[in-house]
Design a protein around this motif. Structure first.
Motif, PDB file in Angstrom:
ATOM      1  N   GLY A 160     -13.044 -10.517  -1.696  1.00  0.00           N
ATOM      2  CA  GLY A 160     -11.687 -10.811  -2.170  1.00  0.00           C
ATOM      3  C   GLY A 160     -10.993  -9.533  -2.598  1.00  0.00           C
ATOM      4  N   ALA A 161      -9.708  -9.644  -2.904  1.00  0.00           N
ATOM      5  CA  ALA A 161      -8.950  -8.476  -3.361  1.00  0.00           C
ATOM      6  C   ALA A 161      -7.859  -8.919  -4.321  1.00  0.00           C
ATOM      7  CB  ALA A 161      -8.321  -7.757  -2.171  1.00  0.00           C
ATOM      8  N   GLU A 162      -7.620  -8.084  -5.321  1.00  0.00           N
ATOM      9  CA  GLU A 162      -6.442  -8.320  -6.173  1.00  0.00           C
ATOM     10  C   GLU A 162      -5.233  -7.985  -5.330  1.00  0.00           C
ATOM     11  OE1 GLU A 162      -6.643  -5.751  -9.595  1.00  0.00           O
ATOM     12  OE2 GLU A 162      -8.751  -6.284  -9.837  1.00  0.00           O
ATOM     13  N   MET A 163      -4.208  -8.797  -5.420  1.00  0.00           N
ATOM     14  CA  MET A 163      -2.966  -8.488  -4.682  1.00  0.00           C
ATOM     15  C   MET A 163      -1.813  -8.633  -5.639  1.00  0.00           C
ATOM     16  SD  MET A 163      -2.893  -9.536  -0.848  1.00  0.00           S
ATOM     17  CE  MET A 163      -4.239  -9.098   0.222  1.00  0.00           C
ATOM     18  N   LEU A 164      -1.008  -7.613  -5.745  1.00  0.00           N
ATOM     19  CA  LEU A 164       0.132  -7.660  -6.647  1.00  0.00           C
ATOM     20  C   LEU A 164       1.395  -7.443  -5.826  1.00  0.00           C
ATOM     21  CD1 LEU A 164       1.217  -7.877  -9.479  1.00  0.00           C
ATOM     22  CD2 LEU A 164       0.670  -5.472  -9.836  1.00  0.00           C
ATOM     23  N   ASP A 165       2.135  -8.543  -5.631  1.00  0.00           N
ATOM     24  CA  ASP A 165       3.389  -8.450  -4.875  1.00  0.00           C
ATOM     25  C   ASP A 165       4.497  -8.179  -5.883  1.00  0.00           C
ATOM     26  OD1 ASP A 165       5.692  -8.823  -3.421  1.00  0.00           O
ATOM     27  OD2 ASP A 165       4.876 -10.488  -2.244  1.00  0.00           O
ATOM     28  N   PHE A 166       5.102  -6.999  -5.799  1.00  0.00           N
ATOM     29  CA  PHE A 166       6.115  -6.619  -6.782  1.00  0.00           C
ATOM     30  C   PHE A 166       7.454  -7.323  -6.542  1.00  0.00           C
ATOM     31  CE2 PHE A 166       3.024  -3.190  -6.754  1.00  0.00           C
ATOM     32  CZ  PHE A 166       2.808  -2.988  -8.098  1.00  0.00           C
ATOM     33  N   GLY A 167       7.547  -8.059  -5.412  1.00  0.00           N
ATOM     34  CA  GLY A 167       8.804  -8.752  -5.102  1.00  0.00           C
ATOM     35  C   GLY A 167       9.908  -7.762  -4.772  1.00  0.00           C
ATOM     36  N   ARG A 168       9.520  -6.556  -4.493  1.00  0.00           N
ATOM     37  CA  ARG A 168      10.487  -5.494  -4.212  1.00  0.00           C
ATOM     38  C   ARG A 168      10.172  -4.869  -2.861  1.00  0.00           C
ATOM     39  NH1 ARG A 168      12.681  -1.724  -8.589  1.00  0.00           N
ATOM     40  NH2 ARG A 168      14.236  -3.201  -9.243  1.00  0.00           N
ATOM     41  N   SER A 169      11.146  -4.183  -2.325  1.00  0.00           N
ATOM     42  CA  SER A 169      10.933  -3.467  -1.058  1.00  0.00           C
ATOM     43  C   SER A 169      11.439  -2.057  -1.222  1.00  0.00           C
ATOM     44  CB  SER A 169      11.731  -4.127   0.065  1.00  0.00           C
ATOM     45  OG  SER A 169      11.202  -5.385   0.357  1.00  0.00           O
ATOM     46  N   VAL A 170      10.944  -1.202  -0.340  1.00  0.00           N
ATOM     47  CA  VAL A 170      11.409   0.176  -0.375  1.00  0.00           C
ATOM     48  C   VAL A 170      12.095   0.476   0.954  1.00  0.00           C
ATOM     49  CG1 VAL A 170       9.163   1.151   0.339  1.00  0.00           C
ATOM     50  CG2 VAL A 170      10.729   2.546  -0.918  1.00  0.00           C
ATOM     51  N   ILE A 171      13.273   1.100   0.857  1.00  0.00           N
ATOM     52  CA  ILE A 171      14.002   1.542   2.062  1.00  0.00           C
ATOM     53  C   ILE A 171      13.906   3.061   2.111  1.00  0.00           C
ATOM     54  CG2 ILE A 171      16.253   1.676   3.205  1.00  0.00           C
ATOM     55  CD1 ILE A 171      16.991  -0.964   1.899  1.00  0.00           C
ATOM     56  N   LEU A 172      13.529   3.570   3.260  1.00  0.00           N
ATOM     57  CA  LEU A 172      13.362   5.023   3.424  1.00  0.00           C
ATOM     58  C   LEU A 172      14.349   5.520   4.469  1.00  0.00           C
ATOM     59  CD1 LEU A 172       9.471   4.947   3.876  1.00  0.00           C
ATOM     60  CD2 LEU A 172      10.714   5.249   1.747  1.00  0.00           C
ATOM     61  N   TYR A 185       9.640  -1.247   3.778  1.00  0.00           N
ATOM     62  CA  TYR A 185       8.285  -1.744   3.519  1.00  0.00           C
ATOM     63  C   TYR A 185       8.310  -2.655   2.290  1.00  0.00           C
ATOM     64  CZ  TYR A 185       6.861   2.153   6.490  1.00  0.00           C
ATOM     65  OH  TYR A 185       6.727   3.023   7.541  1.00  0.00           O
ATOM     66  N   PRO A 186       7.652  -3.823   2.386  1.00  0.00           N
ATOM     67  CA  PRO A 186       7.485  -4.640   1.175  1.00  0.00           C
ATOM     68  C   PRO A 186       6.484  -3.942   0.246  1.00  0.00           C
ATOM     69  CG  PRO A 186       6.305  -5.612   3.026  1.00  0.00           C
ATOM     70  CD  PRO A 186       6.985  -4.387   3.556  1.00  0.00           C
ATOM     71  N   LEU A 187       6.657  -4.096  -1.059  1.00  0.00           N
ATOM     72  CA  LEU A 187       5.748  -3.404  -1.985  1.00  0.00           C
ATOM     73  C   LEU A 187       4.679  -4.362  -2.497  1.00  0.00           C
ATOM     74  CD1 LEU A 187       8.330  -1.165  -3.848  1.00  0.00           C
ATOM     75  CD2 LEU A 187       6.521  -0.432  -2.278  1.00  0.00           C
ATOM     76  N   VAL A 188       3.494  -4.194  -1.978  1.00  0.00           N
ATOM     77  CA  VAL A 188       2.345  -5.024  -2.385  1.00  0.00           C
ATOM     78  C   VAL A 188       1.170  -4.084  -2.640  1.00  0.00           C
ATOM     79  CG1 VAL A 188       0.771  -6.881  -1.699  1.00  0.00           C
ATOM     80  CG2 VAL A 188       3.122  -6.906  -0.861  1.00  0.00           C
ATOM     81  N   ALA A 189       0.607  -4.151  -3.835  1.00  0.00           N
ATOM     82  CA  ALA A 189      -0.576  -3.331  -4.142  1.00  0.00           C
ATOM     83  C   ALA A 189      -1.821  -4.207  -3.987  1.00  0.00           C
ATOM     84  CB  ALA A 189      -0.486  -2.794  -5.565  1.00  0.00           C
ATOM     85  N   THR A 190      -2.906  -3.613  -3.490  1.00  0.00           N
ATOM     86  CA  THR A 190      -4.151  -4.382  -3.339  1.00  0.00           C
ATOM     87  C   THR A 190      -5.346  -3.556  -3.829  1.00  0.00           C
ATOM     88  OG1 THR A 190      -4.479  -3.571  -1.093  1.00  0.00           O
ATOM     89  CG2 THR A 190      -3.334  -5.642  -1.290  1.00  0.00           C
ATOM     90  N   TYR A 191      -6.338  -4.248  -4.323  1.00  0.00           N
ATOM     91  CA  TYR A 191      -7.560  -3.572  -4.781  1.00  0.00           C
ATOM     92  C   TYR A 191      -8.744  -4.485  -4.466  1.00  0.00           C
ATOM     93  CZ  TYR A 191     -10.163  -0.193  -7.583  1.00  0.00           C
ATOM     94  OH  TYR A 191     -11.010   0.816  -7.994  1.00  0.00           O
ATOM     95  N   ALA A 192      -9.622  -4.047  -3.579  1.00  0.00           N
ATOM     96  CA  ALA A 192     -10.751  -4.896  -3.165  1.00  0.00           C
ATOM     97  C   ALA A 192     -11.714  -5.117  -4.323  1.00  0.00           C
ATOM     98  CB  ALA A 192     -11.487  -4.244  -1.992  1.00  0.00           C
ATOM     99  N   HIS A 193     -12.264  -6.322  -4.409  1.00  0.00           N
ATOM    100  CA  HIS A 193     -13.225  -6.633  -5.481  1.00  0.00           C
ATOM    101  C   HIS A 193     -14.487  -5.780  -5.357  1.00  0.00           C
ATOM    102  CE1 HIS A 193     -11.305 -10.869  -5.977  1.00  0.00           C
ATOM    103  NE2 HIS A 193     -10.587  -9.916  -6.516  1.00  0.00           N
ATOM    104  N   ARG A 194     -14.838  -5.435  -4.126  1.00  0.00           N
ATOM    105  CA  ARG A 194     -15.980  -4.543  -3.873  1.00  0.00           C
ATOM    106  C   ARG A 194     -15.598  -3.612  -2.743  1.00  0.00           C
ATOM    107  NH1 ARG A 194     -20.636  -7.677  -1.831  1.00  0.00           N
ATOM    108  NH2 ARG A 194     -19.188  -9.374  -1.427  1.00  0.00           N
ATOM    109  N   PHE A 195     -16.147  -2.420  -2.718  1.00  0.00           N
ATOM    110  CA  PHE A 195     -15.869  -1.495  -1.617  1.00  0.00           C
ATOM    111  C   PHE A 195     -17.030  -1.459  -0.620  1.00  0.00           C
ATOM    112  CE2 PHE A 195     -13.134   1.438  -4.582  1.00  0.00           C
ATOM    113  CZ  PHE A 195     -12.167   0.454  -4.637  1.00  0.00           C
TER     114      PHE A 195
END
Ligand SMILES: Cc1cc2nc3c(=O)[nH]c(=O)nc-3n(C[C@H](O)[C@H](O)[C@H](O)COP(=O)(O)OP(=O)(O)OC[C@H]3O[C@@H](n4cnc5c(N)ncnc54)[C@H](O)[C@@H]3O)c2cc1C
Length: 406
Positions: free
Chosen positions: A173-185, A264-274
């Motif tokens: 599994g992975a933690e997923m944090l959707d910031f509900g924001r996007s970045v325009i470059l 790009y949509p801004l979503v951070a993820t962190y796997a429970h195990r590597f």
């Protein structure tokens, strides 16, 4: 049976293949995109800020010298503004003349491909193929390709992005944090010289950052709520330019569009195990960072280094060592987690603090910026974290996190 199967030919997967080839391991890299896209990647709007450590890792892989002179720009300092405040918090390098280097992401992808081309005796790349199934056995790992073919290896490494399908197939599994924001470059030309200083301006409802590239040219990094981002993307070029000009407060003078908009949509993820039996996760598949602290690919390169060192040490003890043996994989998991966990949480906390429009949060961020500007050691610590010269303990981010995480 293959020594190592790597899933994903992004910059992390290809750098991993190069590092393992240098240890004498044979690798097969599986990639869903066609090879032409991997060999000559299209410009994608991302300008990657590499720390001193990240640059050192690319040098050690022999990849850095493949960059053209007009693909590398020094980042000499950064200034952070809160709202309309004309005072800024400045970050200067300590003991060197730059904080890091800015390099376009497509150039990093290209040099990673060139690196595996140079190691063709040990690395094979198979493109246009998607992984559909995974079995992690005691003696071997088996990958099922779309179309039914099965491939076996001593070790599978997943480098298939922050939304890694391999991670899911392995039951991690992975933690997923959707910031509900996007970045325009978008690249922009401007009248006022940038002097290789990045600007980060936190405004009500949006954040506007400017990354200094060639003379008179910067990359705009505009972070907005996802619905606002859709509006800005739907704007004509003229309307978008007028909006940016109005909100840039004249810091860079007259602006002009110098490239297409990317988003790009801004979503951070962190796997429970590597790691798991005969499996390791690297790059964004392990840690997918919010870009504000510019750690994503720097962490990817660090993971490549740590995993290669763990496997290399096992091979030094026994030249026939099984690359999928649990010891080195667990070692990688622990070291990489220790180096990234606090910064991941701290970055998310900083993002929350700087995007929260409630009065208390606005006052708190003003306090954080003023506190840092009055405390040179704290500022030096932030600079050290930004440049990769700080230790993995990341005490600054731990302090910030304790301030703002509830
Ligand atoms: C706006 C933005 C700004 C950033 N700025 C910075 C910065 O300043 N500094 C920094 O260090 N980092 C930054 N990053 C992060 C950096 O871009 C990423 O960390 C890095 O590109 C991730 O590389 P990767 O190889 O792990 O994954 P990716 O580049 O996502 O590559 C994954 C590959 O796997 C392939 N794939 C996926 N699924 C499969 C499958 N099932 N089978 C086969 N192949 C598959 C994909 O086609 C792709 O080629 C930024 C990111 C963004 C979005």
């Amino acid at each position: 049976m293959q020594d190592v199967l790597i899933i994903g030919a992004g910059p992390a997967g290809l750098s991993m293949a190069a590092a393992l080839a240098d240890l004498g391991l044979d690798c097969l890299v599986l990639e869903q995109a066609p090879e032409a896209q991997i060999a000559a990647p299209a410009e994608d709007g991302r300008e990657i800020a590499l720390t001193h450590r990240g640059v050192g890792q690319l040098q050690a892989l022999g990849a850095w010298q493949d960059l053209a002179p007009d693909e590398v720009w020094p980042l000499k300092a950064a200034r952070v503004f809160n709202g309309q405040d004309t005072h800024s918090l400045g970050f200067e390098p300590e003991g060197t003349d730059h904080l890091g280097q800015l390099v376009p992401n497509h150039a990093l992808r290209r040099i990673a491909y060139q690196g595996v081309q140079r190691r063709a005796q040990r690395v094979r790349l198979r493109c246009g193929t998607r992984v559909q199934g995974l079995t992690l056995g005691a003696d071997a790992a088996e990958v099922l390709l779309e179309g039914g073919e099965r491939l076996r290896a001593a070790l599978v490494i997943a480098a298939d992005s922050r939304f890694s399908a391999t991670r899911r197939l392995a039951g991690i599994g992975a933690e997923m944090l959707d910031f509900g924001r996007s970045v325009i470059l978008c690249r922009m030309r401007h009248q006022v010289p940038h002097q290789h200083v990045a600007l980060e301006c936190f405004h009500h409802g949006h954040t506007m950052a400017w990354l200094p590239l060639a003379e008179g040219m910067s990359s705009l990094v505009l972070t907005l709520d996802a619905d606002q981002a859709q509006q800005r993307l739907a704007d004509s070029d003229d309307a978008f330019l007028a909006w940016v000009q109005q909100h840039s407060q004249g810091r860079l003078g007259q602006l002009e569009l110098a490239g297409p908009r990317h988003h790009y949509p801004l979503v951070a993820t962190y796997a429970h195990r590597f790691s798991a039996q005969r499996l390791a996760l690297i790059g964004d598949a392990a840690v997918g960072m919010h870009p504000v602290t510019a750690h994503g690919y720097n962490f990817g390169l660090y993971g490549v280094q740590v995993l290669a060192q763990a496997l290399g040490a096992a091979r030094q003890r026994d030249a026939q060592a099984d690359p999928g043996a649990p010891g080195p994989l667990q070692q990688y998991d622990q070291i990489h987690r220790r180096a990234t966990r606090t910064i991941y949480l701290g970055t998310n906390a900083v993002v929350r603090l700087f995007t929260d429009e409630r009065p208390l949060a606005r006052a708190l961020r003003q306090g954080v910026l003023q506190g840092a500007s009055r405390l040179p050691p704290l500022r030096a610590l932030i600079s050290a974290q930004l440049t990769g010269r700080g230790g993995p303990g990341a005490s600054l981010l731990r302090q910030l996190r304790s301030l703002v995480v509830h």
